[in-house]
Design an enzyme around this catalytic site. Structure first.
Site, PDB file in Angstrom:
ATOM      1  N   TRP A   1       0.824  -1.220   0.000  1.00 16.03           N
ATOM      2  CA  TRP A   1       0.000   0.000   0.000  1.00 16.03           C
ATOM      3  C   TRP A   1       0.845   1.252   0.000  1.00 16.03           C
ATOM      4  O   TRP A   1       0.543   2.205  -0.728  1.00 16.03           O
ATOM      5  CB  TRP A   1      -0.988  -0.019   1.163  1.00 16.03           C
ATOM      6  CG  TRP A   1      -2.076  -1.023   0.947  1.00 16.03           C
ATOM      7  CD1 TRP A   1      -2.304  -2.155   1.662  1.00 16.03           C
ATOM      8  CD2 TRP A   1      -3.076  -1.014  -0.098  1.00 16.03           C
ATOM      9  NE1 TRP A   1      -3.379  -2.840   1.130  1.00 16.03           N
ATOM     10  CE2 TRP A   1      -3.873  -2.163   0.062  1.00 16.03           C
ATOM     11  CE3 TRP A   1      -3.361  -0.136  -1.150  1.00 16.03           C
ATOM     12  CZ2 TRP A   1      -4.932  -2.466  -0.798  1.00 16.03           C
ATOM     13  CZ3 TRP A   1      -4.422  -0.435  -1.997  1.00 16.03           C
ATOM     14  CH2 TRP A   1      -5.192  -1.582  -1.824  1.00 16.03           C
TER      15      TRP A   1
ATOM     16  N   ASP B   1      -1.554   6.709   6.381  1.00 16.64           N
ATOM     17  CA  ASP B   1      -2.619   5.833   5.895  1.00 16.64           C
ATOM     18  C   ASP B   1      -2.833   4.782   6.988  1.00 16.64           C
ATOM     19  O   ASP B   1      -1.994   3.911   7.192  1.00 16.64           O
ATOM     20  CB  ASP B   1      -2.176   5.184   4.577  1.00 16.64           C
ATOM     21  CG  ASP B   1      -3.184   4.152   4.068  1.00 16.64           C
ATOM     22  OD1 ASP B   1      -4.206   3.904   4.740  1.00 16.64           O
ATOM     23  OD2 ASP B   1      -2.926   3.592   2.974  1.00 16.64           O
TER      24      ASP B   1
ATOM     25  N   LYS C   1     -12.255  -1.504   6.117  1.00 16.48           N
ATOM     26  CA  LYS C   1     -11.431  -2.468   6.843  1.00 16.48           C
ATOM     27  C   LYS C   1     -11.914  -2.588   8.288  1.00 16.48           C
ATOM     28  O   LYS C   1     -12.227  -3.666   8.748  1.00 16.48           O
ATOM     29  CB  LYS C   1      -9.954  -2.040   6.823  1.00 16.48           C
ATOM     30  CG  LYS C   1      -9.395  -1.734   5.434  1.00 16.48           C
ATOM     31  CD  LYS C   1      -9.212  -2.964   4.593  1.00 16.48           C
ATOM     32  CE  LYS C   1      -8.976  -2.708   3.114  1.00 16.48           C
ATOM     33  NZ  LYS C   1      -7.875  -1.834   2.757  1.00 16.48           N
TER      34      LYS C   1
HETATM   35  C1  PLP Z   1      -7.366  -1.219   1.510  1.00 26.01           C
HETATM   36  C2  PLP Z   1      -6.278  -0.250   1.679  1.00 26.01           C
HETATM   37  C3  PLP Z   1      -6.126   0.851   0.812  1.00 26.01           C
HETATM   38  C4  PLP Z   1      -7.025   1.080  -0.359  1.00 26.01           C
HETATM   39  O1  PLP Z   1      -8.290   1.431   0.051  1.00 26.01           O
HETATM   40  P1  PLP Z   1      -9.460   1.737  -1.011  1.00 26.01           P
HETATM   41  O2  PLP Z   1     -10.525   2.263  -0.113  1.00 26.01           O
HETATM   42  O3  PLP Z   1      -9.796   0.447  -1.669  1.00 26.01           O
HETATM   43  O4  PLP Z   1      -8.981   2.743  -1.964  1.00 26.01           O
HETATM   44  C5  PLP Z   1      -5.103   1.716   1.060  1.00 26.01           C
HETATM   45  N1  PLP Z   1      -4.265   1.545   2.088  1.00 26.01           N
HETATM   46  C6  PLP Z   1      -4.372   0.508   2.933  1.00 26.01           C
HETATM   47  C7  PLP Z   1      -3.405   0.359   4.061  1.00 26.01           C
HETATM   48  C8  PLP Z   1      -5.386  -0.416   2.763  1.00 26.01           C
HETATM   49  O5  PLP Z   1      -5.499  -1.462   3.591  1.00 26.01           O
END
Ligand code: PLP
Length: 368
Positions: free
Chosen positions: A104, A174, A198
């Site tokens: 990511w 993030d 998540k």
């Molecule tokens: C799932 C995830 C993303 C992407 O998220 P989307 O909502 O699908 O764009 C980005 N960073 C991390 C750490 C993730 O687990």
């Protein structure tokens, strides 16, 4: 619930608390006192404004978010934040540092490079992302516009348990896959973003928490007016996430999940359960005499995404197939790591971890 639910180990969209699903189901056709579904109401209605305000208030309460931070509900997922962050916060002549600890953060770098000058201050790629960096491994840029860190790598199962020292540099994180799995000191960050599917709700929005001075600074920059309006933080701040039609249902579901989190005792209480769940699963892996092998190194192990391998791919495939038949869904690891991944977010029941451990022991006995 009368229906049979499997144990859902998926990385995202992921398991939601059963009481949240039950409340949504109960009120789906008509919200109490409103006479219509949350799927049908105007985002400008008093009812929705109240849902939005309460959701924000509970998010602020859970993490003790100070007044000088904005809480936004934006569309385009965490992925859009990969672009929005540099578009708003990185300008000509500046450099942004990125810490790359998995797939990511690697994706975040690729998007940021389209916007401005990026320094990869650390990458764990050569080791296939098994750990977070040590302080002395970071090649930070003095005076960087910001440093970006992915605090939990969902695919590799690598988590920062303590943030490195970034000095005075603004930290952008993030936090998608471990948001609100533990207490969060927002004041250490300039901006935090998370795709809510998540650990916070269903798919459809990214939660963004951003400090007011960064929003103002971005808006004062000459190039800001050229950004597509949906990619300007300032417009969403001014309009309280209601510039255009927001993902009404997803926000409602996040609201219910936040209420559930408060009922559980908040983030510190949640962390205790999460530590207990992760500790016993890793203990089962470590106690298997090498039959199960954790992917991440000890000090960087994620409490949310437990990644592990088995003696060979045939056994891994067999494990996935037989565990699924036994009611354990979504254990197949991401192709870039292989093996198995058990995502055990806030809403994942502790009993499911215990039962998985039982299944793992049984499987080893029969196939070891
Ligand atoms: C799932 C995830 C993303 C992407 O998220 P989307 O909502 O699908 O764009 C980005 N960073 C991390 C750490 C993730 O687990």
């Amino acid at each position: 619930m009368s229906v049979n639910r499997v144990y859902n180990f998926a990385a995202g969209p992921a398991v939601l608390p059963v009481p949240v699903l039950e409340e949504a189901q109960r009120d789906l056709v008509a919200l109490p006192g409103v006479g219509m579904s949350v799927l049908e109401i105007s985002h400008r209605s008093k009812t929705f404004e109240a849902i939005l305000a309460e959701t924000e208030a509970n998010i602020r309460k859970l993490a003790g978010i100070p007044e000088n931070y904005h809480v936004l509900f934006l569309q385009g997922g965490a992925t859009t934040q990969f672009s929005m962050v540099p578009m708003n916060l990185l300008h000509a002549g500046q450099m942004a540092d990125y810490i790359v600890t998995g797939s990511w953060s690697d994706k975040a770098v690729k998007e940021a490079k389209k916007v401005g000058a990026i320094n990869v201050a650390y990458t764990g790629k050569a080791e296939n992302y098994v750990r977070v960096p040590r302080q002395e491994e970071l090649k930070l840029t003095p005076g960087a516009a910001y440093v970006h860190v992915t605090t939990n790598e969902t695919i590799h199962g690598v988590e920062f348990h303590k943030l490195p020292d970034f000095g005075a540099t603004t930290v952008v994180a993030d936090t998608s896959s471990h948001m609100f799995s533990r207490p969060l000191d927002v004041t250490k960050y300039g901006a935090i973003y998370a795709g809510v599917q998540k650990n916070l709700g269903p798919a459809g929005i990214a939660l963004v928490i951003i400090r007011d001075d960064l929003v103002k600074e971005a808006a004062a920059h000459p190039s800001y007016a050229l950004l597509p309006i949906m990619l300007q933080y300032g417009i969403h701040v001014e309009n309280k996430s209601l510039y255009n039609t927001p993902a009404v249902f997803a926000i409602y579901m996040v609201g219910l999940t936040m209420k559930w989190l408060l009922e559980q005792g908040g983030l510190a209480a949640m962390e205790k359960v999460n530590i207990r769940k992760a500790d016993k699963l890793y203990a089962a892996i470590d106690g298997s005499g090498g039959y199960y092998r954790g992917h991440a190194s000890q000090e960087s192990r994620s409490r949310m995404n437990v990644t592990f391998r088995m003696p060979n791919e045939e056994l891994e495939a067999k494990f996935v197939k037989e565990s699924k038949a036994a009611g354990f869904d979504g254990l197949k690891g991401h192709r870039s790591v292989g093996g198995l991944r058990a995502s055990i977010y806030n809403a994942f029941p502790e009993k499911g971890v215990d039962d998985l451990i039982g299944f793992m022991k049984d499987f080893q006995k029969k196939n070891g």
